[in-house]
Design a protein around this motif. Structure first.
Motif, mmCIF file in Angstrom:
data_model
loop_
_atom_site.group_PDB
_atom_site.id
_atom_site.type_symbol
_atom_site.label_atom_id
_atom_site.label_comp_id
_atom_site.label_asym_id
_atom_site.label_seq_id
_atom_site.Cartn_x
_atom_site.Cartn_y
_atom_site.Cartn_z
ATOM 1 N N THR B 86 11.988 8.975 2.541
ATOM 2 C CA THR B 86 10.802 8.896 1.691
ATOM 3 C C THR B 86 9.577 9.514 2.355
ATOM 4 O OG1 THR B 86 9.742 6.851 2.441
ATOM 5 C CG2 THR B 86 11.675 6.619 1.025
ATOM 6 N N THR B 87 8.508 9.627 1.545
ATOM 7 C CA THR B 87 7.248 10.173 2.046
ATOM 8 C C THR B 87 6.578 9.260 3.072
ATOM 9 O OG1 THR B 87 6.182 9.203 0.123
ATOM 10 C CG2 THR B 87 6.687 11.548 0.013
ATOM 11 N N ARG B 88 7.097 8.057 3.258
ATOM 12 C CA ARG B 88 6.491 7.180 4.256
ATOM 13 C C ARG B 88 7.380 7.043 5.493
ATOM 14 N NH1 ARG B 88 4.409 3.269 4.923
ATOM 15 N NH2 ARG B 88 2.581 4.297 5.754
ATOM 16 N N ARG B 164 -4.204 -6.355 -0.029
ATOM 17 C CA ARG B 164 -3.201 -5.431 -0.553
ATOM 18 C C ARG B 164 -2.519 -4.760 0.635
ATOM 19 N NH1 ARG B 164 0.118 -4.166 -3.569
ATOM 20 N NH2 ARG B 164 0.163 -2.681 -5.297
ATOM 21 N N LYS B 165 -1.507 -3.974 0.352
ATOM 22 C CA LYS B 165 -0.799 -3.256 1.414
ATOM 23 C C LYS B 165 -1.746 -2.364 2.220
ATOM 24 C CE LYS B 165 1.532 -0.702 -1.994
ATOM 25 N NZ LYS B 165 2.332 0.418 -2.513
ATOM 26 N N PHE B 166 -1.329 -2.036 3.452
ATOM 27 C CA PHE B 166 -2.229 -1.298 4.330
ATOM 28 C C PHE B 166 -1.435 -0.283 5.142
ATOM 29 C CE2 PHE B 166 -5.444 -0.503 7.482
ATOM 30 C CZ PHE B 166 -6.633 -0.732 6.797
ATOM 31 N N GLY B 205 -8.703 6.206 2.561
ATOM 32 C CA GLY B 205 -7.967 7.163 1.749
ATOM 33 C C GLY B 205 -6.862 6.449 1.005
ATOM 34 N N GLY B 206 -6.394 7.043 -0.070
ATOM 35 C CA GLY B 206 -5.287 6.428 -0.790
ATOM 36 C C GLY B 206 -4.961 7.213 -2.027
ATOM 37 N N GLN B 207 -3.789 6.932 -2.559
ATOM 38 C CA GLN B 207 -3.385 7.662 -3.759
ATOM 39 C C GLN B 207 -3.331 6.680 -4.927
ATOM 40 O OE1 GLN B 207 -0.994 11.051 -3.100
ATOM 41 N NE2 GLN B 207 -0.814 10.655 -0.916
ATOM 42 N N GLY B 208 -2.206 6.494 -5.528
ATOM 43 C CA GLY B 208 -2.140 5.533 -6.623
ATOM 44 C C GLY B 208 -3.031 5.922 -7.792
ATOM 45 N N GLU B 376 7.418 14.936 4.379
ATOM 46 C CA GLU B 376 7.794 15.872 3.323
ATOM 47 C C GLU B 376 9.269 15.745 2.981
ATOM 48 O OE1 GLU B 376 6.005 19.424 5.036
ATOM 49 O OE2 GLU B 376 4.338 19.108 3.652
ATOM 50 N N GLN B 377 9.866 14.653 3.410
ATOM 51 C CA GLN B 377 11.256 14.330 3.056
ATOM 52 C C GLN B 377 12.262 15.318 3.623
ATOM 53 O OE1 GLN B 377 10.380 13.915 -1.317
ATOM 54 N NE2 GLN B 377 11.363 11.938 -1.007
ATOM 55 N N ASN B 378 11.982 15.826 4.803
ATOM 56 C CA ASN B 378 12.948 16.625 5.529
ATOM 57 C C ASN B 378 13.218 15.949 6.870
ATOM 58 O OD1 ASN B 378 13.261 18.830 3.683
ATOM 59 N ND2 ASN B 378 11.216 19.533 4.278
ATOM 60 N N ILE B 459 1.966 6.607 -12.011
ATOM 61 C CA ILE B 459 0.653 6.771 -11.403
ATOM 62 C C ILE B 459 0.554 6.167 -9.994
ATOM 63 C CG2 ILE B 459 -0.319 4.691 -12.463
ATOM 64 C CD1 ILE B 459 -2.060 8.090 -11.895
ATOM 65 N N ASN B 460 1.547 5.396 -9.563
ATOM 66 C CA ASN B 460 1.495 4.885 -8.191
ATOM 67 C C ASN B 460 1.502 6.003 -7.157
ATOM 68 O OD1 ASN B 460 1.292 2.160 -8.771
ATOM 69 N ND2 ASN B 460 3.503 1.990 -9.071
ATOM 70 N N ALA B 461 1.971 7.164 -7.543
ATOM 71 C CA ALA B 461 1.818 8.371 -6.707
ATOM 72 C C ALA B 461 2.601 8.344 -5.402
ATOM 73 C CB ALA B 461 0.335 8.631 -6.422
ATOM 74 N N CYS B 462 3.754 7.692 -5.406
ATOM 75 C CA CYS B 462 4.578 7.685 -4.196
ATOM 76 C C CYS B 462 4.998 9.103 -3.821
ATOM 77 C CB CYS B 462 5.811 6.810 -4.392
ATOM 78 S SG CYS B 462 5.392 5.131 -4.864
ATOM 79 N N GLY B 463 5.051 10.006 -4.795
ATOM 80 C CA GLY B 463 5.427 11.393 -4.519
ATOM 81 C C GLY B 463 4.236 12.271 -4.160
HETATM 82 C C1 HEM Z 1 11.053 0.519 -4.852
HETATM 83 C C2 HEM Z 1 10.404 1.563 -5.241
HETATM 84 C C3 HEM Z 1 8.935 1.632 -5.047
HETATM 85 C C4 HEM Z 1 7.968 0.785 -5.472
HETATM 86 C C5 HEM Z 1 8.151 -0.510 -6.229
HETATM 87 C C6 HEM Z 1 6.702 1.349 -5.083
HETATM 88 C C7 HEM Z 1 5.475 0.809 -5.386
HETATM 89 C C8 HEM Z 1 4.287 1.426 -5.130
HETATM 90 C C9 HEM Z 1 3.026 1.047 -5.668
HETATM 91 C C10 HEM Z 1 2.796 -0.131 -6.598
HETATM 92 C C11 HEM Z 1 2.097 1.909 -5.189
HETATM 93 C C12 HEM Z 1 0.610 1.948 -5.512
HETATM 94 C C13 HEM Z 1 -0.144 1.234 -4.496
HETATM 95 C C14 HEM Z 1 -1.603 1.169 -4.814
HETATM 96 O O1 HEM Z 1 -2.135 2.056 -5.476
HETATM 97 O O2 HEM Z 1 -2.230 0.206 -4.356
HETATM 98 C C15 HEM Z 1 2.769 2.819 -4.318
HETATM 99 C C16 HEM Z 1 2.156 3.827 -3.593
HETATM 100 C C17 HEM Z 1 2.821 4.637 -2.711
HETATM 101 N N1 HEM Z 1 4.154 4.577 -2.382
HETATM 102 FE FE1 HEM Z 1 5.550 3.529 -3.377
HETATM 103 N N2 HEM Z 1 6.935 2.471 -4.380
HETATM 104 C C18 HEM Z 1 8.283 2.677 -4.335
HETATM 105 C C19 HEM Z 1 8.946 3.697 -3.722
HETATM 106 C C20 HEM Z 1 8.333 4.571 -2.873
HETATM 107 C C21 HEM Z 1 8.992 5.681 -2.281
HETATM 108 C C22 HEM Z 1 10.456 6.038 -2.498
HETATM 109 C C23 HEM Z 1 8.077 6.302 -1.519
HETATM 110 C C24 HEM Z 1 8.268 7.553 -0.721
HETATM 111 C C25 HEM Z 1 8.888 8.598 -1.288
HETATM 112 C C26 HEM Z 1 6.836 5.582 -1.619
HETATM 113 C C27 HEM Z 1 5.640 5.917 -0.991
HETATM 114 C C28 HEM Z 1 4.414 5.565 -1.481
HETATM 115 C C29 HEM Z 1 3.203 6.280 -1.192
HETATM 116 C C30 HEM Z 1 3.072 7.454 -0.225
HETATM 117 C C31 HEM Z 1 2.209 5.699 -1.968
HETATM 118 C C32 HEM Z 1 0.789 6.189 -2.102
HETATM 119 C C33 HEM Z 1 -0.066 5.880 -0.962
HETATM 120 C C34 HEM Z 1 -0.935 4.716 -1.238
HETATM 121 O O3 HEM Z 1 -2.050 4.876 -1.728
HETATM 122 O O4 HEM Z 1 -0.473 3.604 -0.918
HETATM 123 N N3 HEM Z 1 7.022 4.534 -2.455
HETATM 124 N N4 HEM Z 1 4.103 2.506 -4.295
#
Ligand code: HEM
Ligand code: SF4
Lengths: 112, 553
Positions: B86-88, B164-166, B205-208, B376-378, B459-463
């Motif tokens: 994943t991106t994280r 919230r998450k950090f 900083g943050g996405q979402g 970048e998922q590599n 819109i959570n923007a994980c990608g």
């Molecule tokens: C079980 C599946 C997943 C759930 C339930 C989930 C849930 C969420 C939520 C709710 C947010 C928004 C957080 C916010 O705006 O406060 C978020 C952001 C994010 N997630 Fe996920 N996610 C999942 C999978 C993933 C995957 C697969 C990745 C990596 C490819 C990922 C990486 C991130 C990143 C980079 C952000 C944005 C950074 C941020 O502002 O926190 N997540 N995720």
């Protein structure tokens, strides 16, 4: 979901198996099956309420989690969920799963 | 690399035993789902569309061959033979049975890994530049600091229930490959005028749904103050961050609402008070941790490699691979290799068990046993002799892992989207696959050059779509998927949130739309040296909008 309106859509009860997480559907004889084709279909609001009660009892008995009643439509001889999300839950990801060995099981089904 | 000490080992094993007991009690019905859910989340277990999903932390993206082999074994024994990076810098298994999780965690513990703090409102896996310890432009290796932060934040009693998450990211290079400005705290190693090491500190900083670029709140933080300063930031956040609304609870909202100056002042005041509490980072401790990240025994090699140059001349496929997937190393005679997990038409970031084993073998043989996971998922082999690059290329090709597309149009980031994710509004992987099929031709890819396409399924923007040069957000309207395009985003040191260009596109039209954007760029760039982002910044969105919507108007 099973909103009261003149256009009531038939529903099935779906959940995930507690121990494995597998997507399952409640059958008329009270089992939970991975095969949507075996699911009990509630065709009236009253039937939906009754199905919900029976399914709730299974949740309370820790057989399944994340219960929902989801609308289905008849598609020829088949029944399929109306919503894309539920269709994907029922039939697996719409992509070819990465694999080393020949594909087997749900993942090998043609994409909807 | 970092090795668990007695405390770490005992602790992780205790957690496994504790979770085994909790799973047992859940399966027997002693615990209700409401009681159990927070417990499973604390151990990285989510319930997704098709099954349970297990998220495993890969601290600062560093893995040994042994660890990667164990992940492969878990994929084979407990999943469907693959995993998703994943991106994280985490690995997610998508097909896990709850009853197997304790055994899986046991196997992870055996190779010093776990899934703790991969969920919940705590400090998550600390991420770092995937070229750490290798990059030619590096000031210092960020991983010792990431490890120090990891130890400090693991089960920190004060910071286990944040609003919230950090997320914290660290980079040691001026060129930011870790997207630090999209994190709650972003740290960039730097030196002051005296040559002393320290950090530039970014916060908020943050996405979402509310994307924000982090604010720089410190130009120079001496390294010994790292923990005290981070503690100060977290204290201010823990006390003042909003808990009334989940969507306003991230630190970015606090920084935004209180204003950068007021926020900085609050942190500095807290920091001044804390400094006396002996929270500084003693040099011996820093040095002790740093020894775990000591450079491998590099050989003294000439800068140029004859073997490499001959192979370039003889084999155009290798030349193409080397031009994109080999990167400058700080040590003469070595290179960094990107192992692309982006085959044409395949899901971004997925690797099969056999592929993981192949990479583990190659790393053991050619790369000091080290593997990195990039955001970048590599995968990355950080230290490869230039002399060995042809052999590494051949071995990767055998495993189907030599796609020469690092940083190109088919090197797409994509979240799992509606094919797996319970929160998704649309699919993202199939869009990535179709785009990579459309641009499969390597000559065309190389002609287009550097470009980052990033796709999220909601819109959570994980990608990371907000910071894609081309960002794609999957949404749903009246039961149909549709896709919104943003342009001009960037996650590097010039961090920018992309701009929405106009109405979204249907699933059928989205690939054409991406192609239109790219063709527009190709027609308007001043030369092949002006990459997509530079051209977009010069031109603005107008020509792209026109090209995308003119036909419709
Ligand atoms: C079980 C599946 C997943 C759930 C339930 C989930 C849930 C969420 C939520 C709710 C947010 C928004 C957080 C916010 O705006 O406060 C978020 C952001 C994010 N997630 Fe996920 N996610 C999942 C999978 C993933 C995957 C697969 C990745 C990596 C490819 C990922 C990486 C991130 C990143 C980079 C952000 C944005 C950074 C941020 O502002 O926190 N997540 N995720
Ligand atoms: S962006 Fe949305 S769809 Fe994609 S993984 Fe995150 S929560 Fe799921």
């Amino acid at each position: 979901m099973s909103k009261r309106s003149k256009t009531f859509a038939p529903v099935v009860a779906t959940a995930n198996d507690l121990a494995t997480g597998t997507v399952v559907f409640r059958t008329p004889d009270g089992r939970w099956s991975a095969d949507l084709a075996t699911a009990e279909i509630a065709t009236t609001p009253a039937e939906a309420d009754a199905l919900r009660l029976r399914a709730d009892a299974d949740v309370a008995a820790d057989r399944v989690v994340d219960l929902a009643l989801v609308p289905v439509v008849r598609d020829g001889a088949f029944v399929r969920p109306t919503a894309l999300r539920e269709l994907i839950r029922a039939s697996g990801p719409t992509i070819t799963l990465p694999t080393d060995a020949p594909r087997i099981g749900r993942a090998a089904r043609p994409t909807p | 690399m970092y090795r668990y000490d007695e405390f770490d080992r005992a602790f992780v094993h205790e957690r496994v035993a504790e979770f085994r007991d909790q799973v047992g009690r859940r399966l027997s019905g002693e615990l209700t789902e409401d009681q159990f859910k927070p417990l499973r989340l604390m151990n990285g277990v989510y319930l997704q569309l098709h099954a349970y999903m297990l998220r495993i932390a890969i601290p600062y993206g560093t893995l040994s061959s042994r660890q990667l082999r164990q992940l492969a074994a878990i994929a084979r024994d407990h999943d469907r033979g693959y995993g998703h990076f994943t991106t994280r810098q985490n690995l997610q298994f998508n097909w896990i049975a709850l009853k197997d999780v304790p055994d899986i965690l046991e196997k992870l513990a055996a190779v010093e890994m776990h899934a703790i703090q991969t969920s919940g409102n705590c400090i998550r896996n600390v991420t770092a530049d995937h070229f750490a310890g290798a990059a030619a432009d590096e000031i210092a290796d960020p991983r010792p600091y990431a490890e120090i932060l990891r130890q400090w934040s693991s089960l920190h009693p004060e910071f286990t229930f944040l609003p919230r998450k950090f997320k914290i990211a660290v980079t040691g290079s001026p060129h930011d490959r870790a997207a630090i400005q999209t994190h709650d705290i972003g740290l960039q190693l730097t030196r002051d005028a005296t040559g002393a090491l320290g950090f530039v500190v970014y916060v908020g900083g943050g996405q979402g749904r509310t994307p924000m670029v982090a604010r720089k709140i410190r130009d120079f933080l001496p390294e010994r103050d790292l923990l005290a300063y981070c503690t100060a930031i977290l204290r201010v956040y823990n006390l003042e961050g909003r808990r009334d609304n989940k969507y306003k609870a991230r630190i970015k909202i606090l920084v935004h609402e209180s204003g950068e100056a007021a926020f900085r002042e609050a942190v500095e005041a807290e920091f001044a008070a804390l400094r006396d509490e002996a929270l500084d980072l003693p040099t011996p401790e820093r040095d002790r941790i740093a020894t775990y990240f000591a450079p491998p025994p590099f050989a003294a090699l000439p800068e140029r490699s004859v073997v490499f140059e001959r192979a370039i001349a003889a084999d155009p496929d290798f030349a193409r691979f080397a031009s994109r997937n080999a990167h400058p190393h700080k040590v003469p005679g070595y290179a960094i290799v990107t192992v692309s997990l982006k085959p044409v038409g395949g899901p971004p970031g997925d690797a099969t068990a056999t592929q993981m084993e192949a990479v583990a073998d190659i790393a053991a043989h050619y790369a000091f046993d080290e593997i990195r996971v990039s955001h970048e998922q590599n995968l990355v082999l950080p230290h490869v002799r230039r002399d060995d690059l042809p052999a590494v290329f051949a071995a990767l090709r055998q495993a189907g892992l030599a796609t020469p597309n690092a940083g190109l149009v088919t090197d797409i980031i994509s979240c799992p989207g509606l094919d797996y994710c319970a929160l998704a509004t649309a699919r993202s992987i199939p869009v990535a696959e179709r785009i990579s099929e459309r641009f499969a031709d390597l000559d065309r890819q190389h002609e287009i050059g550097d470009i980052k396409i990033k796709i999220s399924g909601c819109i959570n923007a994980c990608g990371h779509h907000h910071v894609g040069h081309i960002g794609i957000l999957g949404l749903e309207r009246k039961g149909e998927e549709f896709y919104q395009i943003t342009l001009g985003g960037s996650g590097d040191e010039t961090c920018t949130i992309g701009e929405i260009v106009g109405p979204g596109f249907s699933s059928r039209r989205i690939v054409d739309a991406v192609e239109t954007v790219i063709d527009t760029y190709l027609a308007l760039r001043t030369s092949p040296r002006e990459n997509f982002l530079a051209a977009y910044r010069r031109l603005g969105e107008a020509p792209f909008r026109e090209a995308l919507y003119a036909a419709a108007e």
